[in-house]
Each structure stands twice: as C-alpha cells, then as structure tokens.
Design a protein around this motif. Sequence first.
Motif, short mmCIF file in Angstrom:
data_model
loop_
_atom_site.label_atom_id
_atom_site.label_comp_id
_atom_site.label_asym_id
_atom_site.label_seq_id
_atom_site.Cartn_x
_atom_site.Cartn_y
_atom_site.Cartn_z
N ILE A 12 0.81 -1.19 -0.13
CA ILE A 12 0.01 0.05 -0.06
C ILE A 12 0.74 1.30 -0.04
N GLN A 13 1.89 1.36 0.97
CA GLN A 13 2.81 2.32 0.88
C GLN A 13 3.64 2.68 -0.45
N SER A 14 4.05 1.53 -0.92
CA SER A 14 4.58 1.74 -2.42
C SER A 14 3.86 2.68 -3.29
N MET A 15 2.57 2.04 -3.48
CA MET A 15 1.50 2.31 -4.38
C MET A 15 1.43 3.97 -4.12
N SER A 16 1.09 4.06 -2.64
CA SER A 16 0.60 5.45 -2.30
C SER A 16 1.97 6.56 -2.48
N GLU A 17 2.93 6.22 -2.36
CA GLU A 17 4.28 6.93 -2.72
C GLU A 17 4.25 7.40 -4.32
N LYS A 18 3.73 6.23 -5.00
CA LYS A 18 3.85 6.58 -6.37
C LYS A 18 2.73 7.61 -6.90
N LEU A 19 1.76 7.46 -6.13
CA LEU A 19 0.60 8.45 -6.57
C LEU A 19 1.04 9.95 -6.01
N TRP A 20 1.60 10.08 -4.80
CA TRP A 20 2.02 11.35 -4.39
C TRP A 20 3.16 11.85 -5.04
N ALA A 21 4.06 11.18 -5.89
CA ALA A 21 4.92 11.45 -6.74
C ALA A 21 4.62 11.88 -8.14
N PHE A 22 3.07 11.31 -8.56
CA PHE A 22 2.84 11.76 -9.76
C PHE A 22 2.67 12.96 -10.22
N ASP A 23 3.10 13.28 -11.59
CA ASP A 23 3.53 14.84 -11.91
C ASP A 23 2.27 15.68 -11.69
N ILE A 24 2.36 16.69 -11.23
CA ILE A 24 1.28 17.71 -10.93
C ILE A 24 0.45 18.15 -11.82
N GLU A 25 1.00 18.38 -13.20
CA GLU A 25 0.15 18.64 -14.25
C GLU A 25 -0.78 17.37 -14.90
N GLN A 26 0.09 16.26 -14.88
CA GLN A 26 -0.59 15.13 -15.26
C GLN A 26 -1.98 14.74 -14.41
N ARG A 27 -1.68 15.00 -13.02
CA ARG A 27 -2.47 15.02 -11.97
C ARG A 27 -3.63 15.55 -11.89
N LYS A 28 -3.77 16.93 -12.46
CA LYS A 28 -4.73 17.94 -12.78
C LYS A 28 -5.61 17.44 -13.91
N ILE A 29 -4.87 16.80 -14.87
CA ILE A 29 -5.76 16.27 -16.03
C ILE A 29 -6.42 15.18 -15.76
N ALA A 30 -5.69 14.12 -15.00
CA ALA A 30 -6.34 13.06 -14.45
C ALA A 30 -7.42 13.16 -13.52
#
Length: 135
Positions: A92-110
């Motif tokens: 769970i922690q590994s996946m969470s860290e990937k989501l938190w590190a996800f590019d901010i511009e791509q995050r906004k689009i997603a």
Amino acid sequence: MTWKLYEIDRVAQELTLKFRDKDVLGESHKMRATTAYGLERFWGEHLRLGQKQQDKDKADFWKATWDALCKIMKQAGITIPNDKVTSDTGSIQSMSEKLWAFDIEQRKIALAILIELCDSLVWWTQRYKKPNNGR
C-alpha cells in the motif's frame, strides 16, 4: 493534433450496467464526492471497502472505476500508477508514494477526467438503478 475520442460516457455506462445487479450503484455519488479529495484518496477507497466481505462488490466497483480511469488516461498518453496491491502495508505504501509523486500537471488532467467519469456514472446510475435498490 488530431481529435481522439475517449468515450468517457460510454465507459461509465458500461460500468453502471456491469454493477447494476450488485446493489452498489449508490457508490457513484460517493465517488463523485470523493474526487474533491484527490486521486490518492479515491484510489484508497477500494482498500477500505475491501476489508469487509459485505462491501466486496462496492470495493470492486471503486477498483473497476479506477482501472477504467487508468485505461482512459493511458490512451491520452498519461500513465497513472496502478500497481496490484495486497493488504500488506509495504504494498500500500509503495503505491501511495507513486501517487503522491505523480506529476502535478498530469494529476490535474487525470483528476478532471475522473470528475467527468464520476459525473457520467451518477447520470447513468440515476437512469439504471433498480426500484428500492442502488442508492
């Protein structure tokens, strides 16, 4: 640049029909509300629901919606982290860290696409829910 059809509304309709007989369509309203809290919290909801056997269908609906979002975004050239997660903390922690590190511009689009997907789920839920069911 060419126009690409991602069929968000059609995906939402298919999800609604797939889960119509499982008495979980009311979750679409909760999904839409959860988008305000971001991708990480939306993703994690299937884990919370998956802890109780009686909520397994709800958890499956949330996970299927997340998977659909990931598939739509991949067509758009954005890869959202979507590791297979077990109930162990490290996974769970590994996946969470990937989501938190996800590019901010791509995050906004997603997030914008997730909102659109959830809006469509709510619309189809209101059309397809069974009487005294799917709240």
